[in-house]
Design an enzyme around this catalytic site. Structure first.
Site, PDB file in Angstrom:
ATOM      1  N   GLY A 287      -1.722  -3.230 -65.114  1.00  0.00           N
ATOM      2  CA  GLY A 287      -3.037  -3.452 -64.498  1.00  0.00           C
ATOM      3  C   GLY A 287      -4.047  -3.819 -65.571  1.00  0.00           C
TER       4      GLY A 287
ATOM      5  CG  ASP B  50      -6.726   7.749 -65.973  1.00  0.00           C
ATOM      6  OD1 ASP B  50      -6.485   8.913 -65.607  1.00  0.00           O
ATOM      7  OD2 ASP B  50      -7.193   7.470 -67.105  1.00  0.00           O
TER       8      ASP B  50
ATOM      9  CB  ILE C 239       0.841   6.543 -57.329  1.00  0.00           C
ATOM     10  CG1 ILE C 239       2.008   7.373 -57.878  1.00  0.00           C
ATOM     11  CG2 ILE C 239      -0.456   6.798 -58.096  1.00  0.00           C
ATOM     12  CD1 ILE C 239       2.508   6.939 -59.244  1.00  0.00           C
TER      13      ILE C 239
ATOM     14  CB  SER D 269       1.266  -1.366 -69.618  1.00  0.00           C
ATOM     15  OG  SER D 269       1.097  -0.350 -70.583  1.00  0.00           O
TER      16      SER D 269
HETATM   17  N1  AR6 Z   1      -1.287   3.638 -56.778  1.00  0.00           N
HETATM   18  C1  AR6 Z   1      -0.271   2.914 -57.299  1.00  0.00           C
HETATM   19  N2  AR6 Z   1      -0.466   1.898 -58.160  1.00  0.00           N
HETATM   20  C2  AR6 Z   1      -1.747   1.597 -58.496  1.00  0.00           C
HETATM   21  C3  AR6 Z   1      -2.856   2.301 -57.985  1.00  0.00           C
HETATM   22  C4  AR6 Z   1      -2.578   3.370 -57.085  1.00  0.00           C
HETATM   23  N3  AR6 Z   1      -3.555   4.122 -56.562  1.00  0.00           N
HETATM   24  N4  AR6 Z   1      -3.994   1.761 -58.529  1.00  0.00           N
HETATM   25  C5  AR6 Z   1      -3.596   0.735 -59.328  1.00  0.00           C
HETATM   26  N5  AR6 Z   1      -2.245   0.620 -59.303  1.00  0.00           N
HETATM   27  P1  AR6 Z   1      -3.651   0.503 -64.228  1.00  0.00           P
HETATM   28  P2  AR6 Z   1      -2.688   0.308 -67.020  1.00  0.00           P
HETATM   29  C6  AR6 Z   1      -1.365  -0.301 -60.039  1.00  0.00           C
HETATM   30  O1  AR6 Z   1      -4.768  -0.428 -64.497  1.00  0.00           O
HETATM   31  O2  AR6 Z   1      -2.507  -1.160 -66.874  1.00  0.00           O
HETATM   32  C7  AR6 Z   1      -7.179   3.005 -66.818  1.00  0.00           C
HETATM   33  O3  AR6 Z   1      -8.549   2.774 -67.002  1.00  0.00           O
HETATM   34  C8  AR6 Z   1      -1.974  -1.541 -60.639  1.00  0.00           C
HETATM   35  O4  AR6 Z   1      -2.010  -2.585 -59.658  1.00  0.00           O
HETATM   36  O5  AR6 Z   1      -3.907   1.706 -63.411  1.00  0.00           O
HETATM   37  O6  AR6 Z   1      -1.612   1.122 -67.659  1.00  0.00           O
HETATM   38  C9  AR6 Z   1      -6.633   4.003 -67.838  1.00  0.00           C
HETATM   39  O7  AR6 Z   1      -7.568   5.020 -68.115  1.00  0.00           O
HETATM   40  C10 AR6 Z   1      -0.999  -1.858 -61.754  1.00  0.00           C
HETATM   41  O8  AR6 Z   1       0.150  -2.557 -61.258  1.00  0.00           O
HETATM   42  O9  AR6 Z   1      -2.987   1.053 -65.616  1.00  0.00           O
HETATM   43  C11 AR6 Z   1      -6.395   3.128 -69.027  1.00  0.00           C
HETATM   44  O10 AR6 Z   1      -7.582   2.906 -69.759  1.00  0.00           O
HETATM   45  C12 AR6 Z   1      -0.512  -0.482 -62.213  1.00  0.00           C
HETATM   46  O11 AR6 Z   1      -0.870   0.408 -61.163  1.00  0.00           O
HETATM   47  C13 AR6 Z   1      -5.933   1.829 -68.419  1.00  0.00           C
HETATM   48  O12 AR6 Z   1      -6.503   1.795 -67.112  1.00  0.00           O
HETATM   49  C14 AR6 Z   1      -1.121   0.002 -63.520  1.00  0.00           C
HETATM   50  O13 AR6 Z   1      -2.490  -0.377 -63.555  1.00  0.00           O
HETATM   51  C15 AR6 Z   1      -4.431   1.779 -68.269  1.00  0.00           C
HETATM   52  O14 AR6 Z   1      -4.048   0.504 -67.821  1.00  0.00           O
END
Ligand code: AR6
Length: 170
Positions: free
Chosen positions: A124, A34, A11, A122
């Site tokens: 991940g 993030d 992203i 949410s």
């Molecule tokens: N681009 C697109 N998608 C991604 C990327 C990227 N660079 N990196 C991961 N994903 P997550 P959450 C996907 O964990 O579950 C953080 O520590 C990943 O495979 O990023 O909402 C925050 O500070 C998954 O499908 O977010 C919070 O504490 C999706 O993005 C917590 O994680 C979301 O994964 C939030 O957890």
């Protein structure tokens, strides 16, 4: 009329008006999307987040809400930070997850953003099953009217997530 598009990739590499961040309530960074956004976007994003914590969001950003900052060095004008719910098998938090998409689009409208990239919020670190997360994302964006956003681009990191979204975005 909002067009929904799907992309498999990172992203932080997207060129859009606004990139949505799957943040946490602290707004001060973390892992996953993030971490990637703050790394590639540089310190200006965290500076804005700290200002938000010092003003309107002293206790942090509540789950299901959204707020915008600069996008720093990303190829976007804004990052819209939203806080997804942690998955629970016993407590139905899907209303909060839907709210993340709805509130992010509302903020995008306030900003005048026409193209918005969303991650699968949410699904991940917060553990939401990808198929259900994709269903809620697609249904909520489709129902989010009126909005002046012309393109909602779901950016999915891996093939499994991409395929889940493809099943729900028609
Ligand atoms: N681009 C697109 N998608 C991604 C990327 C990227 N660079 N990196 C991961 N994903 P997550 P959450 C996907 O964990 O579950 C953080 O520590 C990943 O495979 O990023 O909402 C925050 O500070 C998954 O499908 O977010 C919070 O504490 C999706 O993005 C917590 O994680 C979301 O994964 C939030 O957890």
């Amino acid at each position: 009329m909002t067009t929904i598009t799907l992309v498999q990739g990172d992203i932080t590499r997207q060129s859009v008006d606004a990139i949505v961040n799957a943040a946490n309530s602290s707004l001060l960074g973390g892992g996953g999307v993030d971490g990637a956004i703050h790394r590639r976007g540089g310190p200006a994003i965290l500076d804005d987040c700290r200002r938000l914590r010092a003003s309107h969001y002293g206790k942090g950003l509540p789950t299901g809400q959204a707020v915008a900052t600069t996008a720093g060095e990303l190829d976007a004008q804004w990052v819209i930070h939203t806080v997804g719910p942690v998955w629970s098998a016993t407590d139905d938090r899907s209303g909060q997850l839907a709210s993340c998409y709805r509130e992010s689009l509302r903020i995008a409208d306030e900003l005048g953003a026409r193209t918005v990239a969303f991650p699968a919020i949410s699904t991940g670190i917060y553990g939401w099953p990808i198929d259900d997360g994709a269903r809620i994302a697609a249904e909520t964006v489709r129902a989010a009217t009126p909005t002046a956003v012309e393109e909602v681009r779901f950016v999915l990191f891996d093939e499994r997530a991409y395929e889940a979204f493809a099943r729900h975005v028609h």
